[in-house]
Design a protein around this motif. Structure first.
Motif, short mmCIF file in Angstrom:
data_model
loop_
_atom_site.label_atom_id
_atom_site.label_comp_id
_atom_site.label_asym_id
_atom_site.label_seq_id
_atom_site.Cartn_x
_atom_site.Cartn_y
_atom_site.Cartn_z
N HIS A 196 0.72 -1.39 0.05
CA HIS A 196 0.01 -0.25 -0.15
C HIS A 196 0.73 1.33 0.01
CE1 HIS A 196 -3.69 -2.23 1.84
NE2 HIS A 196 -3.28 -2.78 0.75
N THR A 197 2.13 1.28 0.24
CA THR A 197 2.97 2.26 0.35
C THR A 197 4.14 2.41 -0.90
OG1 THR A 197 4.53 1.24 2.00
CG2 THR A 197 2.62 2.64 2.81
N ASP A 271 2.75 14.97 3.19
CA ASP A 271 1.39 14.45 2.66
C ASP A 271 1.76 12.83 2.25
OD1 ASP A 271 -0.31 16.50 2.62
OD2 ASP A 271 -0.09 17.10 0.41
N ARG A 274 1.68 11.49 5.86
CA ARG A 274 0.49 11.16 6.51
C ARG A 274 -0.12 9.96 5.61
NH1 ARG A 274 -4.00 12.18 4.12
NH2 ARG A 274 -3.04 13.52 2.51
N LEU A 275 -0.12 9.71 4.42
CA LEU A 275 -0.57 8.81 3.51
C LEU A 275 -0.12 7.47 4.22
CD1 LEU A 275 -0.45 9.94 0.11
CD2 LEU A 275 -2.55 9.21 1.36
N ARG A 277 1.10 6.62 7.11
CA ARG A 277 0.34 6.51 8.37
C ARG A 277 -1.07 6.07 8.38
NH1 ARG A 277 4.93 8.83 9.02
NH2 ARG A 277 6.10 8.39 10.76
N ASP A 278 -1.71 6.69 7.49
CA ASP A 278 -3.23 6.40 6.95
C ASP A 278 -3.27 4.88 6.39
OD1 ASP A 278 -4.32 8.69 7.65
OD2 ASP A 278 -4.41 9.55 5.61
N ALA A 279 -2.32 4.60 5.61
CA ALA A 279 -2.35 3.14 5.28
C ALA A 279 -1.80 2.20 6.51
CB ALA A 279 -1.24 3.04 4.25
N ARG A 281 -2.95 2.41 9.40
CA ARG A 281 -3.85 2.47 10.45
C ARG A 281 -5.08 1.51 9.78
NH1 ARG A 281 -8.47 5.04 9.69
NH2 ARG A 281 -7.67 6.80 8.34
N GLN A 282 -5.46 1.86 8.36
CA GLN A 282 -6.28 1.10 7.72
C GLN A 282 -6.16 -0.36 7.70
OE1 GLN A 282 -8.26 2.86 4.22
NE2 GLN A 282 -7.54 4.81 5.09
N ASP A 285 -6.68 -1.51 11.39
CA ASP A 285 -8.06 -1.84 12.05
C ASP A 285 -9.15 -2.47 11.28
OD1 ASP A 285 -9.01 0.08 9.98
OD2 ASP A 285 -9.05 1.82 10.99
N THR A 287 -9.99 -1.80 8.07
CA THR A 287 -10.81 -1.22 6.87
C THR A 287 -10.43 -1.72 5.66
OG1 THR A 287 -10.62 0.97 8.38
CG2 THR A 287 -10.94 1.05 5.92
#
Length: 330
Positions: A196-197, A271, A274-275, A277-279, A281-282, A285, A287
């Motif tokens: 994802h990254t 940005d 942030r992306l 860390r969003d990856a 997290r999802q 959790d 998502t």
């Protein structure tokens, strides 16, 4: 620091029948490695082209319910997204107490899509490379890295079985091989995080770099050969693996080193951070897992649309022309 293992006792499973569920990239590579090592391997597969390939390679192929009955060790080598359905329908009803179930990724166990019974050993042996690399390394006498974990230790020997299987497929006990103590959670999080990254970003960054070069008068052929088609990336990634992420820069010209060190950090913007860390997290959790499960249920509409967009892009069209001329694509 994680515990590292460089050898194991494959004789623990020498007399067991190994049932490989699926004969795709990983399944075929591991089955061939096991057979070459003198282990008894049978294949469980639906009647499709992969079953035909297995028979062509001299393997006995059973239906999945039948192979689970025959096997002492059940290896889950089919794609993550189809495993839960196959597990409920074909595997769980035929899984007797005392057997060993080996997952090649932690995905379904971690997210709870598969809940194995408590009366079997449930372990993970996850190669950190594609099936082609698993097979090539074995043939060339080399090992490869795997992440190992135990989800259920019914026999009290589950960790020994992870090392035994790692040795049997050629991961450890050979130069360059290592088994890293891990878990289904850690394997899933790290694997998905890569996908994802940096891995996805890498492809689209190269594609955008191609567009910029074309806009500035560079020919499609020169642009592709510079960015990826020459195979220079293979040498760079090999040097990274052998020497280290930044240490390999010493093999570049000083001009190249300066360009890497001055411009590289500029792409890691707030940005981007942030992306990333969003990856994660999802991933953690659930998502993403829920999103992917829904995508499968709906017939992969987003997946198919994204592939369609890629294949209509200029970079794909230009690459197709060049690769056909170079006879890399039919």
């Amino acid at each position: 620091m994680a515990r590292l293992y460089f050898d194991g006792n494959a004789e623990l499973i020498r007399d067991r029948t190994i049932a490989m569920i699926g004969f795709g990239n990983q399944g075929s590579a591991q089955a061939l490695n096991l057979r070459d090592g003198g282990f008894k391997v049978v294949i469980g597969n639906i009647e499709d082209e992969y079953a035909g390939r297995a028979r062509d390679q001299g393997f006995t192929v059973y239906s999945i319910p039948e192979v689970v009955k025959h096997g002492d060790i059940i290896v889950m080598a089919i794609p993550d997204e189809v495993q839960p359905e196959v597990w409920v329908r074909d595997i769980a009803p035929n899984l007797l107490p005392g057997k060993i179930v080996i997952f090649l990724s932690g995905y379904n166990v971690y997210y709870g899509f598969i809940k194995p019974p408590k009366d079997v050993d449930v372990v993970m042996v996850a190669p950190r490379m594609i099936g082609e690399g698993v097979r090539d390394n074995f043939v060339n006498g080399k090992g490869f890295p795997v992440l190992i974990g135990v989800a259920n230790d019914h026999s009290g020997k589950a960790w020994d079985y992870t090392l035994a299987y790692s040795k049997a497929i050629g991961a450890i006990g050979r130069p360059g091989g290592v088994a890293v103590e891990s878990s289904c959670e850690e394997e899933t999080v790290t694997d998905l995080f890569s996908e994802h990254t940096w891995a996805g970003a890498f492809l689209f960054l190269l594609a955008e770099g191609y567009n910029v070069l074309i806009e500035n008068g560079v020919s499609p052929e020169a642009a592709m050969l510079e960015l990826w088609a020459s195979g220079e990336l293979i040498a760079i990634t090999k040097a990274i693996a052998e020497k280290g992420l930044f240490a390999q820069l010493k093999g570049h010209s000083t001009t190249s080193q300066y360009g890497h060190l001055t411009w590289g950090p500029r792409y890691v913007t707030d940005d981007v951070k942030r992306l990333m860390r969003d990856a994660i997290r999802q991933i953690k959790d659930g998502t993403f897992a829920r999103e992917w499960a829904l995508e499968k249920m709906l017939g992969y509409p987003v997946f198919n649309r994204l592939w369609d967009e890629v294949m209509k892009s200029r970079v794909w069209q230009d690459e197709d022309k060049l690769y056909r001329v170079l006879e890399r694509r039919k």
